[in-house]
Motif scaffolding. Structure first.
Motif, PDB file in Angstrom:
ATOM      1  N   ALA A 113      -5.272  -5.376  -5.401  1.00 26.51           N
ATOM      2  CA  ALA A 113      -4.674  -4.985  -6.789  1.00 26.51           C
ATOM      3  C   ALA A 113      -3.234  -5.490  -6.856  1.00 26.51           C
ATOM      4  O   ALA A 113      -2.322  -5.315  -5.953  1.00 26.51           O
ATOM      5  N   HIS A 114      -3.196  -6.459  -7.824  1.00 27.26           N
ATOM      6  CA  HIS A 114      -1.715  -7.130  -8.405  1.00 27.26           C
ATOM      7  C   HIS A 114      -0.900  -5.974  -8.493  1.00 27.26           C
ATOM      8  O   HIS A 114       0.361  -6.137  -8.197  1.00 27.26           O
ATOM      9  N   GLY A 115      -1.226  -4.965  -9.225  1.00 24.35           N
ATOM     10  CA  GLY A 115      -0.235  -3.807  -9.939  1.00 24.35           C
ATOM     11  C   GLY A 115       0.360  -4.755 -11.181  1.00 24.35           C
ATOM     12  O   GLY A 115       0.060  -5.788 -11.536  1.00 24.35           O
ATOM     13  N   GLN A 116       1.081  -3.846 -12.031  1.00 26.94           N
ATOM     14  CA  GLN A 116       1.744  -4.213 -13.326  1.00 26.94           C
ATOM     15  C   GLN A 116       2.963  -4.701 -12.936  1.00 26.94           C
ATOM     16  O   GLN A 116       3.943  -4.039 -12.474  1.00 26.94           O
ATOM     17  N   THR A 117       3.365  -6.076 -13.347  1.00 27.64           N
ATOM     18  CA  THR A 117       4.852  -6.488 -13.439  1.00 27.64           C
ATOM     19  C   THR A 117       5.666  -5.674 -14.352  1.00 27.64           C
ATOM     20  O   THR A 117       5.318  -5.750 -15.476  1.00 27.64           O
ATOM     21  N   LEU A 118       6.557  -5.216 -13.747  1.00 28.47           N
ATOM     22  CA  LEU A 118       7.407  -4.356 -14.777  1.00 28.47           C
ATOM     23  C   LEU A 118       8.825  -5.239 -14.547  1.00 28.47           C
ATOM     24  O   LEU A 118       9.746  -4.805 -15.601  1.00 28.47           O
ATOM     25  N   PHE A 119       9.004  -5.754 -13.695  1.00 29.30           N
ATOM     26  CA  PHE A 119      10.181  -6.259 -13.357  1.00 29.30           C
ATOM     27  C   PHE A 119      10.217  -7.609 -12.516  1.00 29.30           C
ATOM     28  O   PHE A 119       9.470  -7.446 -11.336  1.00 29.30           O
ATOM     29  N   HIS A 120      10.861  -8.924 -12.831  1.00 26.01           N
ATOM     30  CA  HIS A 120      10.585  -9.855 -11.927  1.00 26.01           C
ATOM     31  C   HIS A 120      11.778 -10.789 -12.040  1.00 26.01           C
ATOM     32  O   HIS A 120      12.122 -11.252 -13.058  1.00 26.01           O
ATOM     33  N   ASP A 121      12.867 -10.598 -11.265  1.00 24.16           N
ATOM     34  CA  ASP A 121      13.906 -11.560 -11.413  1.00 24.16           C
ATOM     35  C   ASP A 121      14.358 -11.917  -9.791  1.00 24.16           C
ATOM     36  O   ASP A 121      15.021 -11.215  -9.022  1.00 24.16           O
ATOM     37  N   PRO A 122      13.711 -12.832  -9.138  1.00 28.65           N
ATOM     38  CA  PRO A 122      13.631 -13.167  -7.760  1.00 28.65           C
ATOM     39  C   PRO A 122      15.133 -13.133  -7.308  1.00 28.65           C
ATOM     40  O   PRO A 122      15.974 -13.659  -7.928  1.00 28.65           O
ATOM     41  N   PRO A 123      15.263 -12.490  -5.985  1.00 23.90           N
ATOM     42  CA  PRO A 123      14.372 -11.887  -4.904  1.00 23.90           C
ATOM     43  C   PRO A 123      13.873 -10.618  -5.368  1.00 23.90           C
ATOM     44  O   PRO A 123      13.046 -10.224  -4.614  1.00 23.90           O
ATOM     45  N   ASN A 124      14.334 -10.085  -6.596  1.00 25.96           N
ATOM     46  CA  ASN A 124      13.805  -8.790  -6.802  1.00 25.96           C
ATOM     47  C   ASN A 124      12.533  -8.655  -7.923  1.00 25.96           C
ATOM     48  O   ASN A 124      12.471  -9.694  -8.819  1.00 25.96           O
ATOM     49  N   LEU A 147       2.285  -0.060  -9.003  1.00 27.51           N
ATOM     50  CA  LEU A 147       1.070   0.442  -8.800  1.00 27.51           C
ATOM     51  C   LEU A 147       1.282   1.623  -7.769  1.00 27.51           C
ATOM     52  O   LEU A 147       2.218   1.623  -6.678  1.00 27.51           O
ATOM     53  N   ASP A 148       0.203   2.614  -7.321  1.00 25.74           N
ATOM     54  CA  ASP A 148       0.273   3.745  -6.317  1.00 25.74           C
ATOM     55  C   ASP A 148      -1.092   3.284  -5.548  1.00 25.74           C
ATOM     56  O   ASP A 148      -2.362   3.567  -6.061  1.00 25.74           O
ATOM     57  N   PRO A 149      -0.929   2.348  -4.568  1.00 24.95           N
ATOM     58  CA  PRO A 149      -2.067   1.811  -3.851  1.00 24.95           C
ATOM     59  C   PRO A 149      -2.835   2.883  -3.131  1.00 24.95           C
ATOM     60  O   PRO A 149      -4.021   2.757  -2.820  1.00 24.95           O
ATOM     61  N   ALA A 150      -2.036   4.071  -2.657  1.00 25.62           N
ATOM     62  CA  ALA A 150      -2.683   5.122  -1.945  1.00 25.62           C
ATOM     63  C   ALA A 150      -3.649   6.055  -2.886  1.00 25.62           C
ATOM     64  O   ALA A 150      -4.712   6.444  -2.358  1.00 25.62           O
ATOM     65  N   LEU A 151      -3.269   6.080  -4.038  1.00 23.45           N
ATOM     66  CA  LEU A 151      -4.099   6.841  -5.161  1.00 23.45           C
ATOM     67  C   LEU A 151      -5.382   5.941  -5.283  1.00 23.45           C
ATOM     68  O   LEU A 151      -6.382   6.484  -5.404  1.00 23.45           O
ATOM     69  N   LEU A 152      -4.988   4.701  -5.691  1.00 24.52           N
ATOM     70  CA  LEU A 152      -6.380   3.713  -5.705  1.00 24.52           C
ATOM     71  C   LEU A 152      -7.396   3.814  -4.380  1.00 24.52           C
ATOM     72  O   LEU A 152      -8.461   3.833  -4.850  1.00 24.52           O
ATOM     73  N   ALA A 153      -6.689   3.720  -3.476  1.00 21.42           N
ATOM     74  CA  ALA A 153      -7.560   3.755  -2.078  1.00 21.42           C
ATOM     75  C   ALA A 153      -8.461   5.027  -2.014  1.00 21.42           C
ATOM     76  O   ALA A 153      -9.523   4.728  -1.491  1.00 21.42           O
ATOM     77  N   ALA A 183     -12.988  -6.772  -4.183  1.00 18.94           N
ATOM     78  CA  ALA A 183     -12.656  -6.822  -5.469  1.00 18.94           C
ATOM     79  C   ALA A 183     -11.240  -7.061  -6.029  1.00 18.94           C
ATOM     80  O   ALA A 183     -10.431  -6.316  -5.624  1.00 18.94           O
ATOM     81  N   GLY A 184     -11.060  -8.263  -6.547  1.00 25.29           N
ATOM     82  CA  GLY A 184      -9.755  -8.585  -7.138  1.00 25.29           C
ATOM     83  C   GLY A 184      -9.417  -7.964  -8.413  1.00 25.29           C
ATOM     84  O   GLY A 184     -10.348  -7.955  -9.228  1.00 25.29           O
ATOM     85  N   ALA A 185      -8.107  -7.210  -8.331  1.00 27.53           N
ATOM     86  CA  ALA A 185      -7.929  -6.559  -9.929  1.00 27.53           C
ATOM     87  C   ALA A 185      -6.533  -6.994 -10.148  1.00 27.53           C
ATOM     88  O   ALA A 185      -5.541  -6.756  -9.698  1.00 27.53           O
ATOM     89  N   ASP A 243      -0.723   6.379 -14.115  1.00 25.56           N
ATOM     90  CA  ASP A 243      -1.602   5.979 -15.115  1.00 25.56           C
ATOM     91  C   ASP A 243      -1.961   4.429 -15.101  1.00 25.56           C
ATOM     92  O   ASP A 243      -3.209   4.156 -15.464  1.00 25.56           O
ATOM     93  N   ILE A 244      -1.159   3.532 -14.599  1.00 29.33           N
ATOM     94  CA  ILE A 244      -1.623   2.379 -14.475  1.00 29.33           C
ATOM     95  C   ILE A 244      -2.608   2.273 -13.417  1.00 29.33           C
ATOM     96  O   ILE A 244      -3.838   1.615 -13.516  1.00 29.33           O
ATOM     97  N   SER A 245      -2.334   2.986 -12.122  1.00 31.64           N
ATOM     98  CA  SER A 245      -3.303   3.106 -10.956  1.00 31.64           C
ATOM     99  C   SER A 245      -4.855   3.653 -11.635  1.00 31.64           C
ATOM    100  O   SER A 245      -5.805   3.440 -10.927  1.00 31.64           O
ATOM    101  N   LEU A 246      -4.658   4.830 -12.474  1.00 29.15           N
ATOM    102  CA  LEU A 246      -6.055   5.321 -12.959  1.00 29.15           C
ATOM    103  C   LEU A 246      -6.633   4.286 -13.793  1.00 29.15           C
ATOM    104  O   LEU A 246      -7.846   4.146 -13.680  1.00 29.15           O
TER     105      LEU A 246
END
Lengths: 381, 381
Positions: free
Chosen positions: B102-113, B118-124, B9-11, B74-77
């Motif tokens: 799970a892609h997660g929500q991009t909050l910041f993207h300024d490569p290399p950062n 997302l909380d992958p453990a909560l989702l899992a 399941a791609g999310a 809340d994003i994870s839920l």
């Protein structure tokens, strides 16, 4: 892979944020049958400015995402240097180790939410091996406190068929793992007793921002006079009385101390404050034994094995040993290397369990509803 | 596991932060021989207050770690509900799928950062299966931009032995993947062309905070008159001219638009602004083809297949088709379900590669120095 033997580098930076401890461990077996041997320990101090940034972010104010991302990068680079220095000193290459177990830096912990900050992909790329990280979330997701996680390793490494044993780790926070003689994993009791060195460290940082950041050998505390009413207010407060499972953090304990000072309208010299902080740690440990370890009276606690930076605080250790010896309990500081490496070793064991698909939280310690596999695995790129 | 067939399941939640798209995919084979089939697509909108909190955090101000942790939860839920609804609609259980990507929500993207929250453990834990997440960090750690990552899937799904093909995805940002006829993965060219719907979405959010948050069917833009000088200033600006590999984000494109308005001292009606934003998107796509895809003239680009929310913007699509048809290029919107599901499908394919230990970034698209395995694997607890 006869006997499932592999090297794992455990890398840990605790709440005191003084640096990264790396324990290269040789781990044999799987699950509760794992055993381990410390191959090499290396302590890598954080640069003071990094430590200050961590405390600033953790202080509860607001942070920009750019600063947060930069901080994650710099923490990861400190982990990288720590791991690479440890590998070089042990004459090992990245190919020799199965994984780095990277705790990450705790920036926020308020279960079920927790932020253990690290860029595992950066670490995996630069070290050149898989990284297991973010161990606390899965326990939180299972209803636990996400802490303590070290009792799993305490059980594997220090349980004894004949002796009732308590492991006491004095870091920023002090925590205790009780291992009844011949007990099963479910019999383990573990919790944060309250302050370790965090109040003392905080006093030192405020007193001398460019100093070492802690009371070296407990010399400051030894020179001061404790205000016992303040220490008792911390040790008799709500946190210490609360039954386990429970965990806390430095800011909460510092707040307790400041509240006690305010309510008792006490102002002491720097040395008196250090002595009071030391006594607060001591009393909260003793009170925790009384309140939450009734077994130690009935079944007879025999050994207390002390680890963490607190073992270098001789006055604290001597007071603890003196008070417990009157009850027939022996207090022993672990071998200094093992004392400092123990938490890093613990995370190496947790990572080994994760890689094997084995659960490694201790529900009786964290309050989780079930045993779960901890952490996320970032493959070798 | 004959032929290595598994359901994943791609999310995905994109920069427009309108919700989570889930694509349950049946994936066969491994590495560059993977093929996939969409089993079910489900779109789960974010609650408006969650969307607003994401935009507030991304807006560049400061945030408390507590709010950040709460946001991650809340994003994870929202991901959890999206995945569970998709599974239920497809009549599947968690045990039927190999993982959630799970892609997660991009909050910041300024490569290399980069921060994909997302909380992958909560989702899992709550879905009850493994989660692969945080795909962008490994490419950044390999010197890449961490984006675009979809070209890997474009190559697997849409490459053609006989036709030169470009995939154009119009989300918050517009991005393009060029797949030369019979080309290898290294021949893929891909980059963000510039604004997709982000300027238009931002105008709508500001104009009517409680509205749908986007220009429904492009009706607003169709009713307005574009200020071409402003649109040209965006499309002729430094970002569009910069050679690939490159990536950008919504805030940067909105800033470009505001700068152009300011410098040209233009004030238009709401509809005129929407029309101008639409034209800025169109022109930056056309200019990108001219500047960075010289092949499209020489070798003859044959197909442009359009996906993303932008396919519902009929005026934009018609203009693009009209302008490109004069050059013999056919513009086709993908089947609406596939158009909306494509990015989520792409992350399912990326996760399949990760689980197989296969690299999945496209260095010619991201600028990475090498092919690497993306993401972190959080085991089924």
């Amino acid at each position: 892979m006869a006997d499932n033997v592999r090297l794992i580098a455990g890398a840990m930076s605790g709440t005191s944020a003084d640096g990264v401890d790396v324990a290269i461990t040789r781990i044999k077996g799987r699950g509760l049958q794992m055993s381990c041997e410390l191959v090499h320990h290396h302590a890598h101090p954080y640069p003071p400015e990094l430590r200050n940034r961590i405390f600033a972010v953790r202080g509860g104010g607001n942070v920009s995402l750019k600063d947060l991302a930069d901080l994650g990068r710099d923490i990861s680079l400190a982990y990288l240097r720590a791991v690479n220095d440890a590998l070089a000193a042990a004459n090992l290459r990245a190919e020799d180790i199965a994984a780095v177990a990277a705790h990450g830096q705790t920036l926020f912990h308020d279960p079920p939410n927790t932020i253990q900050w690290l860029d595992p992909a950066l670490l995996a790329a630069e070290v050149g091996c898989a990284v297991v990280s973010d161990f606390r979330r899965a326990d939180c997701a299972a209803g636990g406190q996400g802490a303590p996680l070290v009792p799993f390793a305490d059980y594997l490494m220090f349980r004894d068929e004949g002796r009732n044993r308590a492991m006491l780790n004095i870091g920023g926070i002090a925590n205790l793992t009780y291992l009844p003689a011949g007990g099963a994993l479910d019999d383990v009791i573990a919790f944060d007793t309250g302050p370790g060195n965090c109040i003392s460290d905080w006093l030192c940082r405020n007193h001398e921002p460019t100093g070492p950041g802690y009371d070296v050998d407990g010399a400051g505390a030894a020179a001061g006079e404790s205000q016992t009413t303040v220490a008792l207010a911390v040790a008799g407060g709500r946190y210490v009385r609360q039954p386990p499972p429970k965990s806390t953090d430095g800011p909460a304990m510092i707040a307790l101390y400041l509240q006690a000072k305010r309510e008792l309208a006490w102002q002491g010299s720097f040395a008196d404050e250090l002595a009071t902080a030391c006594e607060a740690t001591l009393l909260s440990i003793l009170k925790s034994l009384d309140l939450h370890l009734p077994q130690w009276k009935k079944a007879g606690l025999q050994d207390v094995l002390v680890s963490g930076g607190g073992v270098r605080n001789k006055p604290l250790l001597n007071l603890l040993a003196g008070l417990l010896s009157t009850k027939g309990v022996g207090v022993t500081a672990l071998d200094p290397t093992l004392a400092q490496a123990k938490e890093a070793i613990a995370f190496a064991l947790l990572a080994a369990a994760t890689l094997d698909g084995e659960p490694s939280n201790v529900p009786s310690a964290t309050g989780a509803k079930r045993r779960v596999i901890l952490g996320s695995i970032t493959p070798k790129p």
